[in-house]
Scaffold this motif. Structure first.
Motif, short mmCIF file in Angstrom:
data_model
loop_
_atom_site.label_atom_id
_atom_site.label_comp_id
_atom_site.label_asym_id
_atom_site.label_seq_id
_atom_site.Cartn_x
_atom_site.Cartn_y
_atom_site.Cartn_z
N ASN A 23 -1.45 4.06 3.74
CA ASN A 23 -2.11 5.04 2.88
C ASN A 23 -1.87 6.45 3.38
O ASN A 23 -1.55 7.37 2.61
CB ASN A 23 -3.60 4.73 2.82
CG ASN A 23 -4.36 5.68 1.92
OD1 ASN A 23 -3.93 5.99 0.82
ND2 ASN A 23 -5.50 6.16 2.39
N TRP A 30 -6.38 -4.36 7.46
CA TRP A 30 -6.90 -3.04 7.11
C TRP A 30 -6.18 -1.94 7.87
O TRP A 30 -5.99 -0.84 7.36
CB TRP A 30 -8.40 -2.99 7.39
CG TRP A 30 -9.21 -3.73 6.36
CD1 TRP A 30 -8.75 -4.33 5.22
CD2 TRP A 30 -10.63 -3.93 6.37
NE1 TRP A 30 -9.78 -4.91 4.53
CE2 TRP A 30 -10.95 -4.69 5.21
CE3 TRP A 30 -11.64 -3.57 7.25
CZ2 TRP A 30 -12.25 -5.06 4.91
CZ3 TRP A 30 -12.95 -3.95 6.95
CH2 TRP A 30 -13.25 -4.68 5.80
N ARG A 61 -2.95 -1.34 6.02
CA ARG A 61 -3.22 -0.63 4.77
C ARG A 61 -3.55 0.83 5.00
O ARG A 61 -3.07 1.72 4.29
CB ARG A 61 -4.38 -1.31 4.03
CG ARG A 61 -4.03 -2.63 3.36
CD ARG A 61 -5.25 -3.24 2.69
NE ARG A 61 -5.95 -2.30 1.83
CZ ARG A 61 -7.03 -2.62 1.11
NH1 ARG A 61 -7.50 -3.86 1.17
NH2 ARG A 61 -7.61 -1.73 0.35
N SER A 62 -4.39 1.09 5.99
CA SER A 62 -4.80 2.46 6.28
C SER A 62 -3.61 3.30 6.74
O SER A 62 -3.48 4.47 6.35
CB SER A 62 -5.90 2.48 7.35
OG SER A 62 -7.04 1.78 6.89
N GLU A 85 -10.19 4.68 2.93
CA GLU A 85 -10.03 3.90 1.71
C GLU A 85 -11.38 3.49 1.15
O GLU A 85 -12.11 2.71 1.78
CB GLU A 85 -9.18 2.67 1.98
CG GLU A 85 -7.73 3.01 2.32
CD GLU A 85 -6.82 1.81 2.15
OE1 GLU A 85 -6.75 1.25 1.03
OE2 GLU A 85 -6.19 1.42 3.13
N ASN A 86 -11.69 3.99 -0.03
CA ASN A 86 -12.94 3.63 -0.68
C ASN A 86 -12.99 2.14 -1.04
O ASN A 86 -14.07 1.56 -1.13
CB ASN A 86 -13.14 4.48 -1.93
CG ASN A 86 -13.43 5.93 -1.60
OD1 ASN A 86 -14.07 6.24 -0.60
ND2 ASN A 86 -12.94 6.84 -2.43
N GLU A 87 -11.82 1.55 -1.25
CA GLU A 87 -11.79 0.12 -1.59
C GLU A 87 -12.36 -0.73 -0.47
O GLU A 87 -13.01 -1.74 -0.72
CB GLU A 87 -10.35 -0.30 -1.89
CG GLU A 87 -9.78 0.29 -3.17
CD GLU A 87 -8.36 -0.19 -3.43
OE1 GLU A 87 -7.96 -1.21 -2.82
OE2 GLU A 87 -7.67 0.44 -4.21
N ARG A 127 0.83 -1.20 0.00
CA ARG A 127 0.00 0.00 0.00
C ARG A 127 0.86 1.26 0.00
O ARG A 127 0.54 2.25 -0.65
CB ARG A 127 -0.93 -0.02 1.22
CG ARG A 127 -1.84 1.17 1.33
CD ARG A 127 -2.78 1.29 0.15
NE ARG A 127 -3.62 0.12 0.00
CZ ARG A 127 -4.59 0.01 -0.90
NH1 ARG A 127 -4.84 1.01 -1.72
NH2 ARG A 127 -5.31 -1.09 -0.99
N GLY A 174 0.80 4.04 -2.94
CA GLY A 174 0.47 5.42 -2.64
C GLY A 174 1.53 6.40 -3.08
O GLY A 174 1.22 7.55 -3.44
#
Length: 267
Positions: free
Chosen positions: A111, A104, A107-108, A78-80, A11, A15
């Motif tokens: 991001n 998650w 990932r967040s 995250e829209n995903e 991620r 980004g």
């Protein structure tokens, strides 16, 4: 742990590729920062003694906020993840030998870090070149700078932990849009993104400083200029640790309930 670090690296690398978007975002942040500084100048010229922070500290707060905007803002989600919950692609995540929450979370966090890394250095350099007292001042001292870095790490972790609650609560709604709008507004107002917390009346300020939102950007940005120091800073750091542990525990609890009740339609 290695698999979650892999998600973090993937991620982060992804980004870092959005350089054009980062350049456009920097321009927006420069303009917004200048507008905020001019507004502060007008207020301070009316009655400088009425404000709890010096103009220099307030301007430094604004420029640090703009430089590290992606680390603390509530709208950085995250829209995903929301899309996977809505369209049923969460099923692919559930069959993997991983836990949803730490994946998650990694990932967040990546991001936010990738967005901030692309923007912070140019904004900080320009802010340092702006004449005093309207630019970014040097930290109050070496200790203040070290506390700033330490509390900023904790603040980012608390911010991500709170956004994880929004992801988990989305399992119990037909659409996450309402949750996102409400929590985004609450986060920005209560963490001092619109108005620094010291500017609030004493009773309201003291209450807001106990909330998890104050443990986000409020603590590191005030620690940088020395506005938050001593016993007050120690109390704020303890609250950061408390809210980090509490929010993660609550998020993991919601994860357990959500995954027990999740229903995927279609095939």
């Amino acid at each position: 742990m290695k698999k979650y670090l892999s998600f973090f690296r993937l991620r982060l690398n992804m980004g870092m590729q959005y350089r054009t978007a980062a350049a456009a975002g920097m321009l927006t942040q420069f303009v917004w920062g200048i507008m905020e500084v001019l507004a502060l100048r007008a207020f301070y010229e009316s009655d400088p003694a009425a404000f709890p922070m010096t103009l220099q500290a307030a301007c430094s707060y604004v420029w640090l906020q703009q430089a590290f905007l992606a680390l603390f803002m509530g709208w950085v989600m995250e829209n995903e993840i929301f899309g996977a919950i809505l369209d049923g692609n969460i099923a692919y995540e559930l069959v993997r030998p991983i836990r949803i929450y730490p994946m998650w979370y990694a990932r967040s966090l990546a991001n936010r870090l990738s967005r901030a890394a692309l923007r912070c250095v140019p904004i900080l350099i320009v802010a340092l070149l702006v004449p005093a007292p309207y630019g970014l001042s040097a930290p109050a001292g070496p200790a203040s700078f070290l506390w700033f870095l330490f509390t900023m790490i904790l603040g980012v972790l608390v911010t991500v932990a709170f956004t994880m609650l929004i992801y988990m609560l989305s399992f119990f709604t037909l659409s996450p849009d309402g949750l996102r709008i409400v929590f985004m507004s609450v986060i920005e107002f209560c963490q001092g993104a619109i108005l620094p917390l010291p500017f609030f009346p004493d009773g309201i300020r003291q209450f807001m400083e106990l909330l998890p939102f104050a443990s986000m950007q409020n603590v590191p940005l005030r620690a940088y200029s020395g506005d938050l120091s001593g016993a007050a800073l120690q109390k704020a750091i303890l609250l950061q640790f408390f809210w980090l542990i509490a929010l993660i525990a609550l998020g993991r609890l919601l994860e357990r309930f959500a995954l027990k009740k999740v229903v995927v339609q279609g095939g």
